[in-house]
Design a protein around this motif. Sequence first.
Motif, PDB file in Angstrom:
ATOM      1  N   LEU A 106      31.478  21.193 -38.132  1.00 51.34           N
ATOM      2  CA  LEU A 106      32.086  22.512 -38.225  1.00 51.34           C
ATOM      3  C   LEU A 106      31.027  23.611 -38.276  1.00 51.34           C
ATOM      4  CD1 LEU A 106      34.949  21.799 -40.792  1.00 51.34           C
ATOM      5  CD2 LEU A 106      35.181  22.171 -38.327  1.00 51.34           C
ATOM      6  N   LEU A 107      29.864  23.290 -38.847  1.00 55.70           N
ATOM      7  CA  LEU A 107      28.785  24.276 -38.955  1.00 55.70           C
ATOM      8  C   LEU A 107      27.794  24.189 -37.801  1.00 55.70           C
ATOM      9  CD1 LEU A 107      28.066  24.102 -42.807  1.00 55.70           C
ATOM     10  CD2 LEU A 107      29.484  25.745 -41.553  1.00 55.70           C
ATOM     11  N   GLY A 108      28.006  23.257 -36.888  1.00 55.07           N
ATOM     12  CA  GLY A 108      27.182  23.190 -35.687  1.00 55.07           C
ATOM     13  C   GLY A 108      25.853  22.485 -35.849  1.00 55.07           C
ATOM     14  N   TYR A 109      25.701  21.618 -36.846  1.00 57.00           N
ATOM     15  CA  TYR A 109      24.448  20.890 -37.026  1.00 57.00           C
ATOM     16  C   TYR A 109      24.442  19.609 -36.198  1.00 57.00           C
ATOM     17  CZ  TYR A 109      23.025  23.822 -40.993  1.00 57.00           C
ATOM     18  OH  TYR A 109      22.632  24.866 -41.788  1.00 57.00           O
ATOM     19  N   GLU A 110      23.264  19.224 -35.749  1.00 54.30           N
ATOM     20  CA  GLU A 110      23.115  17.952 -35.038  1.00 54.30           C
ATOM     21  C   GLU A 110      23.330  16.802 -36.010  1.00 54.30           C
ATOM     22  OE1 GLU A 110      19.675  15.407 -32.600  1.00 54.30           O
ATOM     23  OE2 GLU A 110      19.281  17.453 -33.304  1.00 54.30           O
ATOM     24  N   SER A 111      23.980  15.743 -35.554  1.00 54.46           N
ATOM     25  CA  SER A 111      24.283  14.610 -36.421  1.00 54.46           C
ATOM     26  C   SER A 111      23.016  13.824 -36.767  1.00 54.46           C
ATOM     27  CB  SER A 111      25.296  13.683 -35.750  1.00 54.46           C
ATOM     28  OG  SER A 111      26.548  14.306 -35.660  1.00 54.46           O
ATOM     29  N   LEU A 112      22.947  13.368 -37.996  1.00 52.31           N
ATOM     30  CA  LEU A 112      21.828  12.543 -38.439  1.00 52.31           C
ATOM     31  C   LEU A 112      22.000  11.087 -38.043  1.00 52.31           C
ATOM     32  CD1 LEU A 112      21.292  13.970 -42.040  1.00 52.31           C
ATOM     33  CD2 LEU A 112      19.914  14.413 -40.012  1.00 52.31           C
ATOM     34  N   SER A 113      23.222  10.693 -37.681  1.00 49.92           N
ATOM     35  CA  SER A 113      23.498   9.322 -37.271  1.00 49.92           C
ATOM     36  C   SER A 113      24.711   9.341 -36.359  1.00 49.92           C
ATOM     37  CB  SER A 113      23.752   8.440 -38.494  1.00 49.92           C
ATOM     38  OG  SER A 113      24.024   7.101 -38.110  1.00 49.92           O
ATOM     39  N   THR A 114      24.799   8.355 -35.508  1.00 45.86           N
ATOM     40  CA  THR A 114      25.933   8.322 -34.594  1.00 45.86           C
ATOM     41  C   THR A 114      27.216   7.952 -35.331  1.00 45.86           C
ATOM     42  OG1 THR A 114      26.708   7.423 -32.481  1.00 45.86           O
ATOM     43  CG2 THR A 114      25.671   5.881 -33.989  1.00 45.86           C
ATOM     44  N   GLY A 115      28.311   8.574 -34.928  1.00 48.00           N
ATOM     45  CA  GLY A 115      29.608   8.235 -35.486  1.00 48.00           C
ATOM     46  C   GLY A 115      29.950   8.894 -36.796  1.00 48.00           C
ATOM     47  N   VAL A 116      29.034   9.709 -37.386  1.00 47.08           N
ATOM     48  CA  VAL A 116      29.343  10.295 -38.682  1.00 47.08           C
ATOM     49  C   VAL A 116      30.438  11.358 -38.577  1.00 47.08           C
ATOM     50  CG1 VAL A 116      27.086   9.819 -39.688  1.00 47.08           C
ATOM     51  CG2 VAL A 116      27.456  11.971 -38.476  1.00 47.08           C
ATOM     52  N   TRP A 117      30.723  11.805 -37.354  1.00 45.53           N
ATOM     53  CA  TRP A 117      31.829  12.745 -37.164  1.00 45.53           C
ATOM     54  C   TRP A 117      33.136  12.138 -37.686  1.00 45.53           C
ATOM     55  CZ3 TRP A 117      36.078  11.193 -34.478  1.00 45.53           C
ATOM     56  CH2 TRP A 117      35.939  10.074 -33.650  1.00 45.53           C
ATOM     57  N   TYR A 118      33.275  10.815 -37.558  1.00 44.29           N
ATOM     58  CA  TYR A 118      34.521  10.175 -37.948  1.00 44.29           C
ATOM     59  C   TYR A 118      34.766  10.305 -39.455  1.00 44.29           C
ATOM     60  CZ  TYR A 118      38.091   6.683 -38.783  1.00 44.29           C
ATOM     61  OH  TYR A 118      39.240   6.067 -39.180  1.00 44.29           O
ATOM     62  N   VAL A 119      33.697  10.244 -40.246  1.00 42.58           N
ATOM     63  CA  VAL A 119      33.859  10.331 -41.694  1.00 42.58           C
ATOM     64  C   VAL A 119      34.433  11.697 -42.067  1.00 42.58           C
ATOM     65  CG1 VAL A 119      32.711  10.088 -43.918  1.00 42.58           C
ATOM     66  CG2 VAL A 119      31.889   8.778 -41.952  1.00 42.58           C
ATOM     67  N   ALA A 120      33.880  12.753 -41.456  1.00 39.88           N
ATOM     68  CA  ALA A 120      34.382  14.105 -41.722  1.00 39.88           C
ATOM     69  C   ALA A 120      35.823  14.253 -41.277  1.00 39.88           C
ATOM     70  CB  ALA A 120      33.492  15.131 -41.024  1.00 39.88           C
ATOM     71  N   ILE A 121      36.152  13.702 -40.120  1.00 37.69           N
ATOM     72  CA  ILE A 121      37.520  13.804 -39.608  1.00 37.69           C
ATOM     73  C   ILE A 121      38.483  13.012 -40.477  1.00 37.69           C
ATOM     74  CG2 ILE A 121      39.012  13.120 -37.691  1.00 37.69           C
ATOM     75  CD1 ILE A 121      37.484  15.711 -37.210  1.00 37.69           C
ATOM     76  N   ASP A 122      38.074  11.834 -40.937  1.00 35.73           N
ATOM     77  CA  ASP A 122      38.929  11.030 -41.811  1.00 35.73           C
ATOM     78  C   ASP A 122      39.269  11.803 -43.080  1.00 35.73           C
ATOM     79  OD1 ASP A 122      39.157   9.031 -44.241  1.00 35.73           O
ATOM     80  OD2 ASP A 122      39.692   7.862 -42.473  1.00 35.73           O
ATOM     81  N   PHE A 123      38.277  12.476 -43.656  1.00 31.71           N
ATOM     82  CA  PHE A 123      38.515  13.248 -44.874  1.00 31.71           C
ATOM     83  C   PHE A 123      39.457  14.426 -44.599  1.00 31.71           C
ATOM     84  CE2 PHE A 123      37.156  16.665 -47.852  1.00 31.71           C
ATOM     85  CZ  PHE A 123      37.622  16.079 -49.014  1.00 31.71           C
ATOM     86  N   GLN A 124      39.240  15.120 -43.483  1.00 28.09           N
ATOM     87  CA  GLN A 124      40.131  16.222 -43.114  1.00 28.09           C
ATOM     88  C   GLN A 124      41.564  15.738 -42.906  1.00 28.09           C
ATOM     89  OE1 GLN A 124      38.896  18.893 -39.927  1.00 28.09           O
ATOM     90  NE2 GLN A 124      36.748  18.408 -40.314  1.00 28.09           N
ATOM     91  N   LEU A 125      41.713  14.621 -42.228  1.00 28.31           N
ATOM     92  CA  LEU A 125      43.039  14.090 -41.942  1.00 28.31           C
ATOM     93  C   LEU A 125      43.773  13.710 -43.219  1.00 28.31           C
ATOM     94  CD1 LEU A 125      42.223  11.888 -38.818  1.00 28.31           C
ATOM     95  CD2 LEU A 125      43.782  13.841 -38.856  1.00 28.31           C
ATOM     96  N   PHE A 126      43.062  13.075 -44.149  1.00 18.62           N
ATOM     97  CA  PHE A 126      43.687  12.686 -45.418  1.00 18.62           C
ATOM     98  C   PHE A 126      44.158  13.922 -46.181  1.00 18.62           C
ATOM     99  CE2 PHE A 126      43.648  11.580 -49.921  1.00 18.62           C
ATOM    100  CZ  PHE A 126      44.357  10.389 -49.923  1.00 18.62           C
ATOM    101  N   ALA A 127      43.290  14.942 -46.253  1.00 21.07           N
ATOM    102  CA  ALA A 127      43.657  16.164 -46.970  1.00 21.07           C
ATOM    103  C   ALA A 127      44.834  16.863 -46.294  1.00 21.07           C
ATOM    104  CB  ALA A 127      42.449  17.093 -47.041  1.00 21.07           C
ATOM    105  N   LEU A 128      44.837  16.879 -44.958  1.00 19.69           N
ATOM    106  CA  LEU A 128      45.931  17.515 -44.229  1.00 19.69           C
ATOM    107  C   LEU A 128      47.236  16.751 -44.425  1.00 19.69           C
ATOM    108  CD1 LEU A 128      46.939  19.661 -42.267  1.00 19.69           C
ATOM    109  CD2 LEU A 128      46.091  18.252 -40.367  1.00 19.69           C
ATOM    110  N   ALA A 129      47.171  15.416 -44.381  1.00 12.88           N
ATOM    111  CA  ALA A 129      48.370  14.606 -44.596  1.00 12.88           C
ATOM    112  C   ALA A 129      48.936  14.828 -45.989  1.00 12.88           C
ATOM    113  CB  ALA A 129      48.045  13.128 -44.381  1.00 12.88           C
ATOM    114  N   LEU A 130      48.059  14.880 -46.988  1.00  9.70           N
ATOM    115  CA  LEU A 130      48.519  15.113 -48.350  1.00  9.70           C
ATOM    116  C   LEU A 130      49.169  16.488 -48.475  1.00  9.70           C
ATOM    117  CD1 LEU A 130      46.633  14.112 -51.578  1.00  9.70           C
ATOM    118  CD2 LEU A 130      47.819  16.289 -51.438  1.00  9.70           C
ATOM    119  N   ALA A 131      48.573  17.482 -47.826  1.00 11.59           N
ATOM    120  CA  ALA A 131      49.148  18.832 -47.880  1.00 11.59           C
ATOM    121  C   ALA A 131      50.531  18.868 -47.238  1.00 11.59           C
ATOM    122  CB  ALA A 131      48.215  19.815 -47.179  1.00 11.59           C
TER     123      ALA A 131
END
Length: 370
Positions: free
Chosen positions: A132-157
């Motif tokens: 979301l802040l435009g930083y280069e990833s430190l490892s491949t696939g870490v985007w999924y962790v952020a998306i998983d957290f967003q999805l859980f919070a959105l589902a709960l809301a």
Amino acid sequence: MPLLDAAKGIACAVIVGHHLSRYGPMPAGAYALAPDFFAWLSNEGRLAVQVFLVIAGFLAAASLAPDGTLRVDRPVARILQRYGRLVMPYLAALTVCVLVAAVVRPWLDEEVVPASPTFGQLVAHGLLLQDLLGYESLSTGVWYVAIDFQLFALALALVGLPTLLQRASGAAPVNAGTRWLPVALVVVLAVTSLVLFNRNAGLDDTAFYFFGTYGLGMLVFWIGRATRFSTWQSAVAMLALVGAGALAIDWRSRIATALVTALLLAVAQRRHWLSPAHWPALAVPLQRLGRMSYSLFLIHFPVLLAMNAAVANAGPHGAWFDAAGLVATFGLSIAAAALLYRWVEARPASWRGVFTLFAALLVSGIVVSH
């Protein structure tokens, strides 16, 4: 649910294979041995992520609102708990990746090696805000962790919104007429995501882009609660029609994969295949792999970097040597995942653990950058 563990194990193995087929000199050297296989892994292996998204939505519905209404007394605390469970192994794996990248950088002249991290980049990763802040990833696939957290919070809301509004207004408790309002909200957002948000690549750093797939998993769980076969059959047909309609508007292989996964999960749930009684002992290795699939997903990239560096500097060699390196990388990744799972993921999440691992990431990043 052994079947879900096995499915996650297979999907994670495909995702790891996808990364092994794309990054570093080893896959380039081994490509000639099985070009079709490597091309499939490189191009289509990423679709296995959709299996994880559907299963994650299924489990979120089972945990947050098994009967359609929110079963969580403290939603904010639940979101923070989810953050802790996600980031403890994530922060540990990122620390390893930062250190390994620093070691192999002089020996592996490849774009796949992450650059030395900045302090802001480290903090953004720890808060799951890097994309979301435009930083280069430190490892491949870490985007999924952020998306998983967003999805859980959105589902709960979504599932908690009606209840929270009723509590705030002092209205009567949820009755039969409004019991499935949270489900209706999930349906609306899932359909909107499938036909609109998921077609906008500019939204792929947000939960809205992926909620169609996640929502399919949530809806499958609720459909499975139907007591009458005719009701279940009609609901599954409606789910299939919604997915088919989204694909008719714009064909996307990722949505097709998610739809097939959701429909298979609906059948498995109806036939009680999720029960351990339907799984023989032969499936135990897959179940174990599935249980530590998150750790494997997180830790395999630094192993891949280290092995690529080792093989690239091993002197002249042929395609079979590179292929053996890939096989060894997969095996070592599983071994590293078992350690990460045992030492970090399987332990109860705590704020002390989160702060300690966050500090370790920051310190390691600062050290290797100077």
